[in-house]
Design a protein around this motif. Sequence first.
Motif, mmCIF file in Angstrom:
data_model
loop_
_atom_site.group_PDB
_atom_site.id
_atom_site.type_symbol
_atom_site.label_atom_id
_atom_site.label_comp_id
_atom_site.label_asym_id
_atom_site.label_seq_id
_atom_site.Cartn_x
_atom_site.Cartn_y
_atom_site.Cartn_z
ATOM 1 N N ILE A 51 0.742 -1.202 -0.001
ATOM 2 C CA ILE A 51 0.081 0.067 -0.111
ATOM 3 C C ILE A 51 0.880 1.231 -0.044
ATOM 4 O O ILE A 51 0.643 2.261 -0.662
ATOM 5 C CB ILE A 51 -1.058 -0.037 1.139
ATOM 6 C CG1 ILE A 51 -2.046 -1.045 1.134
ATOM 7 C CG2 ILE A 51 -1.631 1.269 1.219
ATOM 8 C CD1 ILE A 51 -2.791 -1.539 2.220
ATOM 9 N N ARG A 52 2.055 1.120 0.687
ATOM 10 C CA ARG A 52 2.795 2.333 0.658
ATOM 11 C C ARG A 52 3.609 2.570 -0.572
ATOM 12 O O ARG A 52 3.675 3.741 -0.826
ATOM 13 C CB ARG A 52 4.120 2.127 1.735
ATOM 14 C CG ARG A 52 3.673 2.659 3.255
ATOM 15 C CD ARG A 52 5.016 2.367 4.038
ATOM 16 N NE ARG A 52 4.739 2.382 5.393
ATOM 17 C CZ ARG A 52 5.063 1.444 6.222
ATOM 18 N NH1 ARG A 52 5.922 0.282 5.982
ATOM 19 N NH2 ARG A 52 4.691 1.749 7.621
ATOM 20 N N CYS A 96 0.921 4.182 -2.648
ATOM 21 C CA CYS A 96 0.711 5.694 -2.315
ATOM 22 C C CYS A 96 1.840 6.560 -2.817
ATOM 23 O O CYS A 96 1.774 7.919 -2.764
ATOM 24 C CB CYS A 96 0.206 5.661 -0.980
ATOM 25 S SG CYS A 96 -1.294 5.220 -0.847
ATOM 26 N N GLU A 97 3.116 6.052 -2.723
ATOM 27 C CA GLU A 97 4.228 6.831 -3.060
ATOM 28 C C GLU A 97 4.676 7.030 -4.534
ATOM 29 O O GLU A 97 5.015 7.780 -4.949
ATOM 30 C CB GLU A 97 5.318 5.994 -2.228
ATOM 31 C CG GLU A 97 5.300 6.443 -0.730
ATOM 32 C CD GLU A 97 6.466 5.496 0.266
ATOM 33 O OE1 GLU A 97 7.326 4.996 -0.371
ATOM 34 O OE2 GLU A 97 6.333 5.614 1.287
ATOM 35 N N ASP A 118 -0.012 10.141 -6.705
ATOM 36 C CA ASP A 118 -0.723 11.147 -5.951
ATOM 37 C C ASP A 118 -2.040 10.774 -5.493
ATOM 38 O O ASP A 118 -2.992 11.439 -5.763
ATOM 39 C CB ASP A 118 -0.588 12.530 -6.468
ATOM 40 C CG ASP A 118 -1.129 13.682 -5.637
ATOM 41 O OD1 ASP A 118 -0.865 13.737 -4.545
ATOM 42 O OD2 ASP A 118 -1.430 14.752 -6.291
ATOM 43 N N VAL A 119 -1.919 9.774 -4.441
ATOM 44 C CA VAL A 119 -3.259 9.260 -3.935
ATOM 45 C C VAL A 119 -3.850 10.358 -3.010
ATOM 46 O O VAL A 119 -3.172 10.861 -1.830
ATOM 47 C CB VAL A 119 -3.080 7.902 -3.285
ATOM 48 C CG1 VAL A 119 -4.359 7.553 -2.709
ATOM 49 C CG2 VAL A 119 -2.533 6.748 -4.344
ATOM 50 N N THR A 120 -5.097 10.736 -3.056
ATOM 51 C CA THR A 120 -5.783 11.783 -2.184
ATOM 52 C C THR A 120 -6.951 11.255 -1.508
ATOM 53 O O THR A 120 -7.234 11.553 -0.423
ATOM 54 C CB THR A 120 -6.058 13.006 -3.011
ATOM 55 O OG1 THR A 120 -7.161 12.701 -3.892
ATOM 56 C CG2 THR A 120 -4.992 13.744 -3.381
ATOM 57 N N PHE A 147 -8.684 6.952 -0.395
ATOM 58 C CA PHE A 147 -8.437 5.705 -0.630
ATOM 59 C C PHE A 147 -9.567 4.904 -0.037
ATOM 60 O O PHE A 147 -10.090 4.993 1.026
ATOM 61 C CB PHE A 147 -7.332 5.359 0.423
ATOM 62 C CG PHE A 147 -6.573 4.105 0.325
ATOM 63 C CD1 PHE A 147 -5.551 3.883 -0.337
ATOM 64 C CD2 PHE A 147 -7.401 2.968 0.892
ATOM 65 C CE1 PHE A 147 -4.980 2.490 -0.371
ATOM 66 C CE2 PHE A 147 -6.836 1.650 1.005
ATOM 67 C CZ PHE A 147 -5.748 1.422 0.082
ATOM 68 N N LEU A 182 -2.271 5.980 6.248
ATOM 69 C CA LEU A 182 -3.029 6.798 5.372
ATOM 70 C C LEU A 182 -3.540 8.194 6.075
ATOM 71 O O LEU A 182 -3.419 9.352 5.308
ATOM 72 C CB LEU A 182 -4.211 6.178 4.718
ATOM 73 C CG LEU A 182 -4.204 4.828 4.116
ATOM 74 C CD1 LEU A 182 -5.238 4.009 3.819
ATOM 75 C CD2 LEU A 182 -3.594 5.259 2.786
ATOM 76 N N ARG A 187 -0.391 10.575 6.033
ATOM 77 C CA ARG A 187 -0.203 11.125 4.681
ATOM 78 C C ARG A 187 -1.444 11.899 4.363
ATOM 79 O O ARG A 187 -1.414 12.616 3.235
ATOM 80 C CB ARG A 187 -0.163 10.085 3.687
ATOM 81 C CG ARG A 187 1.093 9.273 3.769
ATOM 82 C CD ARG A 187 1.362 8.374 2.414
ATOM 83 N NE ARG A 187 1.600 9.193 1.325
ATOM 84 C CZ ARG A 187 2.482 9.258 0.520
ATOM 85 N NH1 ARG A 187 3.694 9.156 1.187
ATOM 86 N NH2 ARG A 187 2.346 9.859 -0.420
ATOM 87 N N ILE A 207 -4.453 11.496 3.644
ATOM 88 C CA ILE A 207 -5.271 10.653 2.600
ATOM 89 C C ILE A 207 -6.707 10.437 3.210
ATOM 90 O O ILE A 207 -6.600 9.967 4.273
ATOM 91 C CB ILE A 207 -4.751 9.405 2.130
ATOM 92 C CG1 ILE A 207 -3.461 9.723 1.320
ATOM 93 C CG2 ILE A 207 -5.701 8.552 1.042
ATOM 94 C CD1 ILE A 207 -2.458 8.439 1.015
#
Length: 78
Positions: free
Chosen positions: A35-36, A39-40, A43-45, A47, A67, A70, A72
């Motif tokens: 998952i990291r 997301c890295e 550009d996950v905003t 989830f 999450l 970050r 998210i």
Amino acid sequence: MQISLGIGITNDCNLDCAHCYRPQDRIYQLSLDEIRAVCEQLDVTSFNMGTGESWLHPQFPQIVEYLTGRGIKMSMAS
């Protein structure tokens, strides 16, 4: 580009509904490291967790913490 990601972190479920489409031959789970990585790289905003009962994932608290850290936004389909 901002991404809204919908993904099943596990197919584990405590029910056996006839209408369910999840694979039932074994338990599948995405690790926190996987998952990291997603997301890295994107550009996950937001989830959305679906497929199975996400809270049954053994790393669910750590995933939520990651999450949240970050910034998210999260949602979960049950």
